[in-house]
Motif scaffolding. Structure first.
Motif, PDB file in Angstrom:
ATOM      1  N   TYR A 119       0.591  -0.925  -0.078  1.00  0.00           N
ATOM      2  CA  TYR A 119      -0.087  -0.384   0.200  1.00  0.00           C
ATOM      3  C   TYR A 119       0.662   1.421   0.023  1.00  0.00           C
ATOM      4  O   TYR A 119       1.328   1.699   0.953  1.00  0.00           O
ATOM      5  N   LYS A 279     -10.619   2.255   4.706  1.00  0.00           N
ATOM      6  CA  LYS A 279     -10.186   1.470   4.170  1.00  0.00           C
ATOM      7  C   LYS A 279      -8.688   1.282   5.044  1.00  0.00           C
ATOM      8  O   LYS A 279      -8.029  -0.094   4.298  1.00  0.00           O
ATOM      9  N   VAL A 283      -7.310  -2.238   5.681  1.00  0.00           N
ATOM     10  CA  VAL A 283      -6.198  -3.221   4.811  1.00  0.00           C
ATOM     11  C   VAL A 283      -5.187  -3.458   5.950  1.00  0.00           C
ATOM     12  O   VAL A 283      -4.693  -4.426   5.733  1.00  0.00           O
ATOM     13  N   ASP A 286      -6.345  -5.917   7.889  1.00  0.00           N
ATOM     14  CA  ASP A 286      -6.214  -7.529   7.033  1.00  0.00           C
ATOM     15  C   ASP A 286      -4.755  -8.108   7.312  1.00  0.00           C
ATOM     16  O   ASP A 286      -4.483  -9.647   7.227  1.00  0.00           O
TER      17      ASP A 286
END
Length: 299
Positions: A119, A279, A283, A286
């Motif tokens: 990311y 988000k 993320v 996760d």
């Protein structure tokens, strides 16, 4: 017949507006164009959808049934469109993470490069603090804590159970012998956490093991760092109970008294309710779960 989605869209607008004119304003169509589309739909279905009268339109029984279905369909389509649009957006922006000093340094820091590579539009601020920063006051966005959150307005996700095995170096055990019961610890050197605010609960449980309500065993050395405790064990200074993630990759450190049940610390991923749809938070959560699963698989 095959449903004409454009006619259904116009029908739904008319049903909600209650008149051809108002629906035309919403759809940027003329009143006559809307009326023609509805008449064509009624003809195709062979049923009347509206009662027409001087004060406007009223749905027939068939029209009400049609509108209930069309309303559900368009609502689901709108939700799906929103989810698809969101999934296309890359997580971006700043993410302020707080956790304990040792967990941040020993476990999280070596893994952050994988998160940032996945990311690249997310920038991380890592705040290593053994006390709890106030997430409600936005001192941090998310936290990895060694206890369940005490504030009721925080979202929590259990991450892992941290065990505190009893450890000693091979050199120490060769020189001093290996204790096989709690009573044997009386003749050994203990290394303890000496700060008033330990980073994990029950870190000094070993000093009381087998003593009941009696006095705790004195420590040979006290330090205010779990990493320093680990290094002291590795240097052969004595025995300590350490979080399992600190000794997992240290072959020179041996686990002893494995028949004794050690305390278990429950670690949680925590964030404020208002970040539930973020988000960046999703993320990162996760990512943590995937890394922990990989640890369990390798272990």
């Amino acid at each position: 017949m095959t449903m004409d989605w454009d006619k259904l869209r116009i029908f739904h607008a008319v049903a909600e507006a209650g008149s051809f004119t108002h629906a035309g304003d919403v759809l940027s169509l003329s009143q006559s164009a809307v009326s023609r589309q509805i008449s064509a739909l009624e003809e195709a279905l062979a049923v009347p959808l509206f009662h027409r009268h001087a004060r406007g339109l009223i749905l027939t029984e068939q029209g009400e049934a049609m509108n209930r279905t069309v309303r559900e369909v368009f609502a689901k389509l709108a939700l799906t469109e929103a989810l698809l649009t969101e999934s296309k957006e890359r997580p971006a922006g700043k993410l302020k993470i707080t956790t304990t000093t040792e967990f941040g340094n020993a476990w999280l820091m070596p893994r952050l490069s994988r998160f940032l590579a996945t990311y690249p539009d997310v920038s991380v601020t890592l705040l290593l603090e053994d006390g709890d920063l106030d997430l409600g006051m936005r001192e941090a966005d998310v936290a990895i804590r060694m206890h369940a959150p005490r504030q009721p307005d925080l979202v929590q996700r259990h991450l892992l159970d941290i065990h505190l095995p009893v450890c000693a170096s091979e050199a120490y055990l060769a020189a001093r012998g290996t204790p096989v019961s709690p009573d044997d610890l009386d003749g050994h050197a203990l290394i303890s956490f000496g700060n008033y605010r330990p980073p994990v609960p029950q870190i000094n449980w070993l000093a009381q093991l087998g003593r009941g309500n009696g006095p705790a065993r004195p420590a040979l050395i006290e330090v205010n760092s779990l990493v320093a405790m680990r290094d002291a064990v590795e240097a052969g200074l004595g025995i300590a109970s350490l979080p399992h993630y600190l000794v997992a990759d240290r072959p020179g450190i041996k686990r002893i008294l494995t028949n004794v049940e050690s305390p278990k610390i429950e670690a949680y991923f925590v964030y404020p309710e208002e970040l539930r749809t973020s988000k960046r938070v999703a993320v990162f959560r996760d990512f943590l779960l995937a890394e922990l699963q990989a640890d369990r698989t390798e272990g």
